[in-house]
Design a protein around this motif. Sequence first.
Motif, PDB file in Angstrom:
ATOM      1  N   LEU A  75       0.832  -1.211   0.000  1.00  0.00           N
ATOM      2  CA  LEU A  75       0.000   0.000   0.000  1.00  0.00           C
ATOM      3  C   LEU A  75       0.866   1.262   0.000  1.00  0.00           C
ATOM      4  O   LEU A  75       0.577   2.215  -0.709  1.00  0.00           O
ATOM      5  CB  LEU A  75      -0.947   0.006   1.201  1.00  0.00           C
ATOM      6  N   ASP A  76       1.926   1.254   0.799  1.00  0.00           N
ATOM      7  CA  ASP A  76       2.840   2.398   0.817  1.00  0.00           C
ATOM      8  C   ASP A  76       3.465   2.618  -0.558  1.00  0.00           C
ATOM      9  O   ASP A  76       3.587   3.747  -1.035  1.00  0.00           O
ATOM     10  CB  ASP A  76       3.941   2.205   1.856  1.00  0.00           C
ATOM     11  N   GLU A  77       3.859   1.518  -1.196  1.00  0.00           N
ATOM     12  CA  GLU A  77       4.455   1.591  -2.536  1.00  0.00           C
ATOM     13  C   GLU A  77       3.439   2.123  -3.544  1.00  0.00           C
ATOM     14  O   GLU A  77       3.764   2.978  -4.374  1.00  0.00           O
ATOM     15  CB  GLU A  77       4.940   0.200  -2.951  1.00  0.00           C
ATOM     16  N   MET A  78       2.209   1.620  -3.472  1.00  0.00           N
ATOM     17  CA  MET A  78       1.159   2.084  -4.386  1.00  0.00           C
ATOM     18  C   MET A  78       0.903   3.581  -4.200  1.00  0.00           C
ATOM     19  O   MET A  78       0.734   4.312  -5.180  1.00  0.00           O
ATOM     20  CB  MET A  78      -0.150   1.316  -4.148  1.00  0.00           C
ATOM     21  N   LYS A  79       0.878   4.034  -2.969  1.00  0.00           N
ATOM     22  CA  LYS A  79       0.632   5.451  -2.681  1.00  0.00           C
ATOM     23  C   LYS A  79       1.751   6.318  -3.252  1.00  0.00           C
ATOM     24  O   LYS A  79       1.492   7.337  -3.897  1.00  0.00           O
ATOM     25  CB  LYS A  79       0.523   5.668  -1.170  1.00  0.00           C
ATOM     26  N   ALA A 109      13.635   7.905  -6.839  1.00  0.00           N
ATOM     27  CA  ALA A 109      13.453   9.354  -6.974  1.00  0.00           C
ATOM     28  C   ALA A 109      12.143   9.801  -6.326  1.00  0.00           C
ATOM     29  O   ALA A 109      12.071  10.903  -5.773  1.00  0.00           O
ATOM     30  CB  ALA A 109      13.482   9.757  -8.438  1.00  0.00           C
ATOM     31  N   LYS A 110      11.114   8.973  -6.381  1.00  0.00           N
ATOM     32  CA  LYS A 110       9.855   9.333  -5.729  1.00  0.00           C
ATOM     33  C   LYS A 110       9.961   9.178  -4.223  1.00  0.00           C
ATOM     34  O   LYS A 110       9.368   9.951  -3.482  1.00  0.00           O
ATOM     35  CB  LYS A 110       8.705   8.492  -6.282  1.00  0.00           C
ATOM     36  N   HIS A 111      10.707   8.189  -3.784  1.00  0.00           N
ATOM     37  CA  HIS A 111      10.853   7.969  -2.352  1.00  0.00           C
ATOM     38  C   HIS A 111      11.689   9.082  -1.718  1.00  0.00           C
ATOM     39  O   HIS A 111      11.370   9.570  -0.635  1.00  0.00           O
ATOM     40  CB  HIS A 111      11.486   6.617  -2.089  1.00  0.00           C
ATOM     41  N   GLN A 112      12.745   9.475  -2.386  1.00  0.00           N
ATOM     42  CA  GLN A 112      13.654  10.484  -1.865  1.00  0.00           C
ATOM     43  C   GLN A 112      13.871  11.509  -2.966  1.00  0.00           C
ATOM     44  O   GLN A 112      14.896  11.515  -3.648  1.00  0.00           O
ATOM     45  CB  GLN A 112      14.963   9.800  -1.478  1.00  0.00           C
ATOM     46  N   SER A 113      12.888  12.377  -3.141  1.00  0.00           N
ATOM     47  CA  SER A 113      12.913  13.278  -4.291  1.00  0.00           C
ATOM     48  C   SER A 113      13.792  14.500  -4.026  1.00  0.00           C
ATOM     49  O   SER A 113      13.359  15.507  -3.511  1.00  0.00           O
ATOM     50  CB  SER A 113      11.500  13.702  -4.672  1.00  0.00           C
ATOM     51  N   SER A 114      15.036  14.363  -4.412  1.00  0.00           N
ATOM     52  CA  SER A 114      15.973  15.477  -4.386  1.00  0.00           C
ATOM     53  C   SER A 114      16.284  15.824  -5.837  1.00  0.00           C
ATOM     54  O   SER A 114      16.028  15.042  -6.753  1.00  0.00           O
ATOM     55  CB  SER A 114      17.259  15.086  -3.651  1.00  0.00           C
ATOM     56  N   ALA A 115      16.842  16.996  -6.049  1.00  0.00           N
ATOM     57  CA  ALA A 115      17.190  17.418  -7.409  1.00  0.00           C
ATOM     58  C   ALA A 115      18.180  16.429  -8.035  1.00  0.00           C
ATOM     59  O   ALA A 115      18.076  16.102  -9.221  1.00  0.00           O
ATOM     60  CB  ALA A 115      17.769  18.826  -7.396  1.00  0.00           C
ATOM     61  N   GLU A 116      19.123  15.941  -7.244  1.00  0.00           N
ATOM     62  CA  GLU A 116      20.117  14.983  -7.749  1.00  0.00           C
ATOM     63  C   GLU A 116      19.459  13.677  -8.195  1.00  0.00           C
ATOM     64  O   GLU A 116      19.800  13.146  -9.251  1.00  0.00           O
ATOM     65  CB  GLU A 116      21.163  14.684  -6.673  1.00  0.00           C
ATOM     66  N   ASN A 117      18.540  13.164  -7.381  1.00  0.00           N
ATOM     67  CA  ASN A 117      17.888  11.899  -7.719  1.00  0.00           C
ATOM     68  C   ASN A 117      16.980  12.036  -8.935  1.00  0.00           C
ATOM     69  O   ASN A 117      16.908  11.126  -9.758  1.00  0.00           O
ATOM     70  CB  ASN A 117      17.110  11.345  -6.533  1.00  0.00           C
ATOM     71  N   ILE A 118      16.309  13.161  -9.057  1.00  0.00           N
ATOM     72  CA  ILE A 118      15.447  13.393 -10.220  1.00  0.00           C
ATOM     73  C   ILE A 118      16.294  13.519 -11.484  1.00  0.00           C
ATOM     74  O   ILE A 118      15.951  12.969 -12.530  1.00  0.00           O
ATOM     75  CB  ILE A 118      14.545  14.622  -9.992  1.00  0.00           C
ATOM     76  N   TYR A 135      10.338  -1.939   8.250  1.00  0.00           N
ATOM     77  CA  TYR A 135      10.970  -1.669   6.953  1.00  0.00           C
ATOM     78  C   TYR A 135      10.942  -0.173   6.652  1.00  0.00           C
ATOM     79  O   TYR A 135      11.938   0.397   6.209  1.00  0.00           O
ATOM     80  CB  TYR A 135      10.252  -2.436   5.837  1.00  0.00           C
ATOM     81  N   ARG A 136       9.810   0.472   6.901  1.00  0.00           N
ATOM     82  CA  ARG A 136       9.676   1.901   6.621  1.00  0.00           C
ATOM     83  C   ARG A 136      10.686   2.700   7.439  1.00  0.00           C
ATOM     84  O   ARG A 136      11.264   3.670   6.956  1.00  0.00           O
ATOM     85  CB  ARG A 136       8.254   2.349   6.944  1.00  0.00           C
ATOM     86  N   HIS A 137      10.921   2.277   8.691  1.00  0.00           N
ATOM     87  CA  HIS A 137      11.822   3.027   9.566  1.00  0.00           C
ATOM     88  C   HIS A 137      13.285   2.646   9.394  1.00  0.00           C
ATOM     89  O   HIS A 137      14.167   3.465   9.642  1.00  0.00           O
ATOM     90  CB  HIS A 137      11.417   2.839  11.023  1.00  0.00           C
ATOM     91  N   ASN A 138      13.547   1.423   8.954  1.00  0.00           N
ATOM     92  CA  ASN A 138      14.932   0.961   8.896  1.00  0.00           C
ATOM     93  C   ASN A 138      15.426   0.621   7.496  1.00  0.00           C
ATOM     94  O   ASN A 138      16.576   0.869   7.178  1.00  0.00           O
ATOM     95  CB  ASN A 138      15.117  -0.272   9.794  1.00  0.00           C
ATOM     96  N   GLY A 139      14.596   0.028   6.673  1.00  0.00           N
ATOM     97  CA  GLY A 139      15.073  -0.520   5.415  1.00  0.00           C
ATOM     98  C   GLY A 139      14.846   0.329   4.184  1.00  0.00           C
ATOM     99  O   GLY A 139      15.635   0.282   3.248  1.00  0.00           O
ATOM    100  N   ALA A 140      13.789   1.123   4.146  1.00  0.00           N
ATOM    101  CA  ALA A 140      13.430   1.848   2.930  1.00  0.00           C
ATOM    102  C   ALA A 140      14.505   2.847   2.529  1.00  0.00           C
ATOM    103  O   ALA A 140      14.901   2.922   1.363  1.00  0.00           O
ATOM    104  CB  ALA A 140      12.094   2.554   3.104  1.00  0.00           C
ATOM    105  N   HIS A 141      14.998   3.616   3.484  1.00  0.00           N
ATOM    106  CA  HIS A 141      16.013   4.617   3.179  1.00  0.00           C
ATOM    107  C   HIS A 141      17.298   3.947   2.691  1.00  0.00           C
ATOM    108  O   HIS A 141      17.901   4.388   1.709  1.00  0.00           O
ATOM    109  CB  HIS A 141      16.302   5.476   4.411  1.00  0.00           C
TER     110      HIS A 141
END
Length: 145
Positions: free
Chosen positions: A10-14, A125-134, A87-93
């Motif tokens: 669900l988090d991924e879909m959102k 890029a959507k998870h961590q949208s910085s100018a560099e990642n985009i 996972y959201r708190h430890n693994g996603a980043h």
Amino acid sequence: MAEFTSVKKLDEMKMMSRGNPEKIAAYSTARKQYNETVAAYFTDDEPLPNLPSADYVEGLKAKAEEGDEADKMRYELARDRRESTEYRHNGAHEQTHQTVNRLRQKLIAGEKMTSADVKAMERAAKHQSSAENIALYAQVKRVAE
């Protein structure tokens, strides 16, 4: 036992639905079904905690091993919520960081980019949208074409 969409899914879909009405509708439908499933197996007196403790999940597992379908579903929902929150708190980043580094190295080395690489970079890029990642996503997409 009934099927349900995991909290992680669900988090991924959102995250991936931003700006796409069809994906937003699919996410909304899946979220509604998930909430209905939770409401069917948990009550206001015994709600599903936002972060179930390990002891709580183990207690549900012991009840589920007795064979009651409702207890099995409660255990699966609680286990899924606990794993997804961890996972959201430890693994996603960490996963996003590894994806960005891997694709940056692949781009520097001049290796061929696949559609899976493009999708992984889009997700990062959507998870961590910085100018560099985009910008890196645009480069990966351009090289893959």
